[in-house]
Design a protein around this motif. Structure first.
Motif, mmCIF file in Angstrom:
data_model
loop_
_atom_site.group_PDB
_atom_site.id
_atom_site.type_symbol
_atom_site.label_atom_id
_atom_site.label_comp_id
_atom_site.label_asym_id
_atom_site.label_seq_id
_atom_site.Cartn_x
_atom_site.Cartn_y
_atom_site.Cartn_z
ATOM 1 N N ILE A 64 -20.295 28.394 -11.821
ATOM 2 C CA ILE A 64 -19.820 28.371 -10.444
ATOM 3 C C ILE A 64 -19.268 26.990 -10.116
ATOM 4 C CG2 ILE A 64 -20.523 28.595 -8.030
ATOM 5 C CD1 ILE A 64 -22.636 30.602 -9.020
ATOM 6 N N GLY A 65 -18.049 26.967 -9.574
ATOM 7 C CA GLY A 65 -17.469 25.727 -9.082
ATOM 8 C C GLY A 65 -16.977 24.758 -10.139
ATOM 9 N N GLN A 66 -16.718 25.240 -11.354
ATOM 10 C CA GLN A 66 -16.208 24.360 -12.410
ATOM 11 C C GLN A 66 -14.706 24.563 -12.551
ATOM 12 O OE1 GLN A 66 -18.033 22.028 -14.007
ATOM 13 N NE2 GLN A 66 -19.721 22.622 -12.679
ATOM 14 N N THR A 67 -13.944 23.502 -12.344
ATOM 15 C CA THR A 67 -12.491 23.588 -12.331
ATOM 16 C C THR A 67 -11.883 22.516 -13.222
ATOM 17 O OG1 THR A 67 -12.562 24.423 -10.068
ATOM 18 C CG2 THR A 67 -10.467 23.554 -10.825
ATOM 19 N N VAL A 68 -10.882 22.926 -13.990
ATOM 20 C CA VAL A 68 -10.101 21.992 -14.788
ATOM 21 C C VAL A 68 -8.858 21.658 -13.973
ATOM 22 C CG1 VAL A 68 -8.969 21.565 -16.995
ATOM 23 C CG2 VAL A 68 -10.828 23.227 -16.874
ATOM 24 N N THR A 69 -8.683 20.391 -13.628
ATOM 25 C CA THR A 69 -7.493 20.004 -12.872
ATOM 26 C C THR A 69 -6.260 20.122 -13.759
ATOM 27 O OG1 THR A 69 -7.784 17.687 -13.478
ATOM 28 C CG2 THR A 69 -8.782 18.401 -11.404
ATOM 29 N N GLY A 70 -5.106 20.331 -13.157
ATOM 30 C CA GLY A 70 -3.864 20.422 -13.921
ATOM 31 C C GLY A 70 -3.621 19.148 -14.701
ATOM 32 N N GLY A 71 -3.545 19.238 -16.020
ATOM 33 C CA GLY A 71 -3.367 18.070 -16.870
ATOM 34 C C GLY A 71 -4.647 17.303 -17.143
ATOM 35 N N ASN A 128 -13.829 32.970 -19.148
ATOM 36 C CA ASN A 128 -12.972 33.734 -18.241
ATOM 37 C C ASN A 128 -12.478 32.765 -17.179
ATOM 38 O OD1 ASN A 128 -13.495 36.292 -19.502
ATOM 39 N ND2 ASN A 128 -15.561 36.096 -18.668
ATOM 40 N N ALA A 129 -11.159 32.667 -17.022
ATOM 41 C CA ALA A 129 -10.598 31.637 -16.165
ATOM 42 C C ALA A 129 -9.523 32.194 -15.241
ATOM 43 C CB ALA A 129 -10.012 30.526 -17.032
ATOM 44 N N LEU A 130 -9.370 31.527 -14.099
ATOM 45 C CA LEU A 130 -8.401 31.913 -13.074
ATOM 46 C C LEU A 130 -7.599 30.688 -12.664
ATOM 47 C CD1 LEU A 130 -7.312 33.873 -10.824
ATOM 48 C CD2 LEU A 130 -9.219 33.052 -9.421
ATOM 49 N N GLU A 131 -6.265 30.772 -12.764
ATOM 50 C CA GLU A 131 -5.412 29.707 -12.240
ATOM 51 C C GLU A 131 -5.346 29.905 -10.725
ATOM 52 O OE1 GLU A 131 -1.497 27.456 -13.790
ATOM 53 O OE2 GLU A 131 -1.234 29.603 -13.437
ATOM 54 N N LEU A 132 -5.865 28.932 -9.987
ATOM 55 C CA LEU A 132 -6.141 29.129 -8.568
ATOM 56 C C LEU A 132 -4.922 29.418 -7.698
ATOM 57 C CD1 LEU A 132 -8.985 26.528 -8.039
ATOM 58 C CD2 LEU A 132 -9.158 29.006 -8.248
ATOM 59 N N ASN A 133 -3.848 28.706 -7.843
ATOM 60 C CA ASN A 133 -2.698 28.894 -6.940
ATOM 61 C C ASN A 133 -1.800 30.059 -7.315
ATOM 62 O OD1 ASN A 133 -3.545 26.690 -5.436
ATOM 63 N ND2 ASN A 133 -2.380 25.255 -6.668
ATOM 64 N N SER A 175 -1.229 23.833 -10.965
ATOM 65 C CA SER A 175 -2.425 24.505 -10.468
ATOM 66 C C SER A 175 -3.657 24.162 -11.294
ATOM 67 C CB SER A 175 -2.223 26.016 -10.500
ATOM 68 O OG SER A 175 -1.188 26.392 -9.643
ATOM 69 N N PRO A 176 -4.813 24.004 -10.621
ATOM 70 C CA PRO A 176 -6.068 23.876 -11.351
ATOM 71 C C PRO A 176 -6.511 25.244 -11.857
ATOM 72 C CG PRO A 176 -6.455 23.766 -8.988
ATOM 73 C CD PRO A 176 -4.972 23.869 -9.184
ATOM 74 N N VAL A 177 -7.375 25.229 -12.870
ATOM 75 C CA VAL A 177 -7.902 26.465 -13.449
ATOM 76 C C VAL A 177 -9.414 26.471 -13.268
ATOM 77 C CG1 VAL A 177 -8.195 27.787 -15.583
ATOM 78 C CG2 VAL A 177 -6.010 26.673 -15.096
ATOM 79 N N ALA A 195 -4.933 29.307 -23.988
ATOM 80 C CA ALA A 195 -4.665 30.300 -22.951
ATOM 81 C C ALA A 195 -3.497 29.838 -22.099
ATOM 82 C CB ALA A 195 -5.901 30.508 -22.089
ATOM 83 N N SER A 196 -2.546 30.714 -21.892
ATOM 84 C CA SER A 196 -1.352 30.375 -21.112
ATOM 85 C C SER A 196 -1.457 30.921 -19.703
ATOM 86 C CB SER A 196 -0.112 30.955 -21.791
ATOM 87 O OG SER A 196 0.078 30.366 -23.050
ATOM 88 N N PHE A 197 -1.248 30.044 -18.740
ATOM 89 C CA PHE A 197 -1.193 30.411 -17.333
ATOM 90 C C PHE A 197 0.244 30.175 -16.860
ATOM 91 C CE2 PHE A 197 -5.531 29.333 -18.345
ATOM 92 C CZ PHE A 197 -6.259 30.341 -17.736
#
Length: 190
Positions: free
Chosen positions: A118-125, A166-171, A89-91, A31-33
């Motif tokens: 809820i509250g699960q985030t993949v940090t950038g890199g 389903n994912a959202l790039e936060l910034n 950005s984290p996702v 998936a590309s953000f």
């Protein structure tokens, strides 16, 4: 003549590239953000699911045992774009959908299963491992009671399973779906 050879070579190369894609593996889509790409990989390419764990088969049929949920760990990996110099950005992963496609004529069609994260985030890199309930205890119970999966038998229901996060790039506010796939074989394994 040179043009047709070049065209033929291009077709061969494209065929090889396209044939390397497809289902049946534990690999996933990318998936590309705006600042990163995120991939998902299931820990196993094939889940052997036991319908009723700990039961005993005998002349009276199945006795004892429980319906228990089978989890599959999925690793989400964030990769920063090469030469990207901005803020990474984290996702955030907020939900998922599991789709079951019957792999044969014996296995009945099943509804999709969805869940919230809820509250699960993949940090950038970075990476994130999520345990996903692919075959729930309720699904197993329904396979026996509503879909005629016989306990203490050789019956096996097999599915090609796709998990879409389903994912959202936060910034940046960019949304995308991240997929992985595996095969699931459900039977009463004694």
């Amino acid at each position: 003549m040179k043009r047709s050879k070049a065209g033929l070579l291009l077709l061969v190369v494209l065929s090889l590239v396209l044939s390397s894609c497809g289902g049946g593996s534990s690999g996933g889509g990318l998936a590309s953000f705006k600042t990163v790409q995120v991939s998902a990989t299931a820990a196993t390419p094939r889940l052997e699911s036991d319908v009723r764990t700990g039961n005993t088969c005998g002349l009276a049929g199945s006795t004892g045992g429980t319906f228990s949920t089978d989890l599959v760990n999925v690793t989400l990996t964030s990769t920063v774009y090469p030469n990207y110099t901005g803020t990474i950005s984290p996702v955030e992963i907020d939900s998922y959908v599991i789709h079951f496609a019957p792999a044969d004529n014996v296995s009945p069609a099943l509804p999709d299963i969805s869940g919230s994260i809820i509250g699960q985030t993949v940090t950038g890199g970075g990476t994130l491992i999520l345990p996903i309930a692919v075959v729930t205890d309720l699904l197993k119970f329904n396979l026996v009671t509503a879909y005629n999966l016989q306990l203490c038998s050789a019956t096996m229901y097999t599915y090609y399973v796709t998990i879409t996060f389903n994912a959202l790039e936060l910034n940046t506010g960019t949304r995308a779906g991240i997929q992985t796939s595996l095969t699931v074989a459900i039977a009463d394994r004694n």
